[in-house]
Write an enzyme that holds these catalytic residues in place. Structure first.
Site, PDB file in Angstrom:
ATOM      1  NE  ARG A 247     -31.933 -11.960  15.264  1.00  0.00           N
ATOM      2  CZ  ARG A 247     -32.977 -11.774  16.062  1.00  0.00           C
ATOM      3  NH1 ARG A 247     -34.259 -11.206  15.624  1.00  0.00           N
ATOM      4  NH2 ARG A 247     -32.906 -12.312  17.366  1.00  0.00           N
ATOM      5  CD  GLU A 276     -32.705  -4.325  14.365  1.00  0.00           C
ATOM      6  OE1 GLU A 276     -32.866  -4.311  15.682  1.00  0.00           O
ATOM      7  OE2 GLU A 276     -33.422  -5.034  13.743  1.00  0.00           O
ATOM      8  CG  HIS A 294     -35.792  -6.041  16.756  1.00  0.00           C
ATOM      9  ND1 HIS A 294     -34.532  -6.352  16.537  1.00  0.00           N
ATOM     10  CD2 HIS A 294     -36.479  -7.166  17.293  1.00  0.00           C
ATOM     11  CE1 HIS A 294     -34.443  -7.589  16.726  1.00  0.00           C
ATOM     12  NE2 HIS A 294     -35.675  -8.061  16.996  1.00  0.00           N
TER      13      HIS A 294
HETATM   14  P1  NAD Z   1     -37.626 -21.800  15.307  1.00  0.00           P
HETATM   15  O1  NAD Z   1     -36.531 -22.398  15.226  1.00  0.00           O
HETATM   16  O2  NAD Z   1     -38.883 -22.380  15.897  1.00  0.00           O
HETATM   17  O3  NAD Z   1     -38.057 -21.964  13.640  1.00  0.00           O
HETATM   18  C1  NAD Z   1     -37.103 -21.587  12.467  1.00  0.00           C
HETATM   19  C2  NAD Z   1     -37.519 -22.413  11.203  1.00  0.00           C
HETATM   20  O4  NAD Z   1     -36.680 -22.004  10.492  1.00  0.00           O
HETATM   21  C3  NAD Z   1     -37.033 -23.926  11.485  1.00  0.00           C
HETATM   22  O5  NAD Z   1     -38.118 -24.617  11.299  1.00  0.00           O
HETATM   23  C4  NAD Z   1     -35.999 -24.223  10.549  1.00  0.00           C
HETATM   24  O6  NAD Z   1     -36.018 -25.581  10.105  1.00  0.00           O
HETATM   25  C5  NAD Z   1     -36.280 -22.883   9.644  1.00  0.00           C
HETATM   26  N1  NAD Z   1     -35.105 -22.556   8.643  1.00  0.00           N
HETATM   27  C6  NAD Z   1     -33.989 -22.225   9.308  1.00  0.00           C
HETATM   28  N2  NAD Z   1     -33.095 -21.993   8.316  1.00  0.00           N
HETATM   29  C7  NAD Z   1     -33.827 -21.853   7.112  1.00  0.00           C
HETATM   30  C8  NAD Z   1     -33.584 -21.543   5.848  1.00  0.00           C
HETATM   31  N3  NAD Z   1     -32.286 -21.202   5.246  1.00  0.00           N
HETATM   32  N4  NAD Z   1     -34.511 -21.776   4.847  1.00  0.00           N
HETATM   33  C9  NAD Z   1     -35.751 -22.213   5.334  1.00  0.00           C
HETATM   34  N5  NAD Z   1     -35.957 -22.837   6.623  1.00  0.00           N
HETATM   35  C10 NAD Z   1     -35.119 -22.635   7.442  1.00  0.00           C
HETATM   36  O7  NAD Z   1     -37.685 -20.394  15.532  1.00  0.00           O
HETATM   37  P2  NAD Z   1     -38.736 -19.376  15.812  1.00  0.00           P
HETATM   38  O8  NAD Z   1     -39.336 -19.354  17.200  1.00  0.00           O
HETATM   39  O9  NAD Z   1     -39.831 -19.519  14.689  1.00  0.00           O
HETATM   40  O10 NAD Z   1     -37.937 -17.803  15.479  1.00  0.00           O
HETATM   41  C11 NAD Z   1     -37.618 -17.397  14.163  1.00  0.00           C
HETATM   42  C12 NAD Z   1     -36.615 -16.172  14.105  1.00  0.00           C
HETATM   43  O11 NAD Z   1     -37.568 -15.184  14.218  1.00  0.00           O
HETATM   44  C13 NAD Z   1     -35.657 -16.215  15.346  1.00  0.00           C
HETATM   45  O12 NAD Z   1     -34.540 -17.039  15.164  1.00  0.00           O
HETATM   46  C14 NAD Z   1     -35.579 -14.887  15.473  1.00  0.00           C
HETATM   47  O13 NAD Z   1     -34.454 -14.454  14.434  1.00  0.00           O
HETATM   48  C15 NAD Z   1     -36.818 -14.214  14.900  1.00  0.00           C
HETATM   49  N6  NAD Z   1     -37.286 -13.491  16.004  1.00  0.00           N
HETATM   50  C16 NAD Z   1     -37.663 -12.120  15.837  1.00  0.00           C
HETATM   51  C17 NAD Z   1     -38.324 -11.273  16.710  1.00  0.00           C
HETATM   52  C18 NAD Z   1     -38.507  -9.980  16.750  1.00  0.00           C
HETATM   53  O14 NAD Z   1     -38.740  -9.269  17.642  1.00  0.00           O
HETATM   54  N7  NAD Z   1     -38.800  -9.420  15.408  1.00  0.00           N
HETATM   55  C19 NAD Z   1     -38.926 -12.124  18.048  1.00  0.00           C
HETATM   56  C20 NAD Z   1     -38.562 -13.428  18.136  1.00  0.00           C
HETATM   57  C21 NAD Z   1     -37.980 -14.067  17.049  1.00  0.00           C
END
Ligand code: NAD
Length: 326
Positions: A247, A276, A294
């Site tokens: 993000r 964005e 994105h």
């Molecule tokens: P997920 O929930 O499976 O994994 C997130 C991980 O981050 C978890 O294991 C959590 O414990 C860890 N975490 C949370 N806050 C933390 C911190 N401050 N320090 C260390 N670890 C932390 O989520 P995911 O499916 O892997 O997705 C991750 C993120 O990717 C989403 O929340 C979204 O913001 C982003 N995303 C971006 C796109 C894109 O188009 N660029 C697409 C999908 C997801």
């Protein structure tokens, strides 16, 4: 049930919705016209990706809304708790785009180590000029290989783990930091065989000063505090590569620019931005930044998986509501 997918949905899902007896529209309605559209069309299920915002004011102004569906993971564009508090079902499709995001990370990584993003920007305008061609050949002919380099993954959830699989598959070493995950191995499939590979969690400080590249896969921070700010950039190994497909607010962009200008960060790849859809111009124009708008989750395969999952979720919801009524 009347469904509206404001940020689009796969053709396959549209067909499946119709087959299941739903009425679905997919035309994009601008944010300021959405309330009127939902009420006029009696939309009961609003499906969005990351562009459309579903905030308290829209929720309050659309009493007929029964379900909000987010195609993808992050629900920071939806006031989820508020909506649920009003009895609206809120669903997402968290696993459907992990592979697509992981592949985009690898694309950016390969581009960064070989200066592909720089030569792409210049070849189309200067490539026909012999002197410029030779100069670019010299400048961009000093790339590196990914094999043998160490990738630090912050956030070892669905996407982080897929990035690890791809990075390991390309010969990289991987370490991770996560505030709650504790995995010590991953299952990776090579040519049909499943192999168990050990992975190690390290403290964030160690990851920052020991890795060649860092990639972020955490959700948007609720308090808005960036994961990479002045303190973290100060701890970084000089010449690190930084990739952000999480993000925009995961990185303090001002501090990133300073780190790029000082050489602490050799190059960065950004798919997400603080502001964005109008990211700051100086970041976009920086010569050492590889960019994408994105599109992490936006592949044909992911769109199909997202669409299929939303159809399943809505069919289950309708059945549940119907049974409840009966
Ligand atoms: P997920 O929930 O499976 O994994 C997130 C991980 O981050 C978890 O294991 C959590 O414990 C860890 N975490 C949370 N806050 C933390 C911190 N401050 N320090 C260390 N670890 C932390 O989520 P995911 O499916 O892997 O997705 C991750 C993120 O990717 C989403 O929340 C979204 O913001 C982003 N995303 C971006 C796109 C894109 O188009 N660029 C697409 C999908 C997801």
């Amino acid at each position: 049930m009347r469904v509206h997918a404001n940020d689009g949905i796969s053709a396959q899902a549209q067909a499946a919705f119709k087959e299941q007896g739903f009425t679905i529209t997919v035309n994009f309605v601008p944010q300021e016209e959405l309330v009127a559209f939902i009420n006029k069309e009696k939309v009961e299920a609003l499906l969005v990706r990351s562009a459309t915002k579903v905030r308290k004011d829209l929720i309050d102004a659309c009493p007929g809304l029964k379900l909000i569906g987010r195609g993808g993971v992050g629900m920071d564009n939806i006031d989820v708790t508020y909506a649920r508090g009003k009895g609206i079902r809120v669903v997402n499709t968290p696993a459907s785009s992990s592979i697509s995001v992981a592949e985009l990370v690898m694309a950016h990584l390969f581009g960064l180590v070989r200066d592909l993003y720089k030569s792409n920007r210049r070849m189309c305008v200067e490539g026909h000029d012999a002197a410029a061609f030779k100069e670019m050949k010299k400048s961009y002919g000093k790339g590196a290989e990914l094999r043998g380099k160490t990738l630090g993954i912050v956030g070892f959830g669905r996407i982080g783990k897929w990035v690890a699989r791809y990075a390991i598959g390309n010969g990289m070493k991987v370490v991770y930091y996560d505030r709650s995950a504790t995995a010590d191995h991953l299952e990776v499939q090579f040519n049909g065989d499943t192999v168990r590979i050990g992975v190690k969690m390290v403290p964030m400080e160690e990851l920052l000063h020991s890795c060649d590249a860092i990639t972020l896969h955490v959700p948007a921070t609720e308090d808005g505090a960036p994961l990479l700010g002045a303190q973290e950039f100060a701890q970084m190994k000089k010449g690190m590569l930084v990739i952000n497909t999480a993000r925009g607010n995961s990185i303090d962009e001002e501090e990133l620019l300073k780190a790029l200008n000082s050489g602490t960060v050799k190059a960065a790849a950004l798919d997400v931005f603080e502001n964005e859809p109008t990211p700051r111009a100086d970041l976009l124009a920086h010569p050492n930044v590889s960019l994408s708008p994105h599109i992490g989750a936006a592949t044909l395969e992911a769109q199909e998986r997202i669409g299929d999952e939303l159809v399943e979720l809505l069919v289950a919801f309708r059945d549940e509501v119907t049974v409840g009524r009966g």
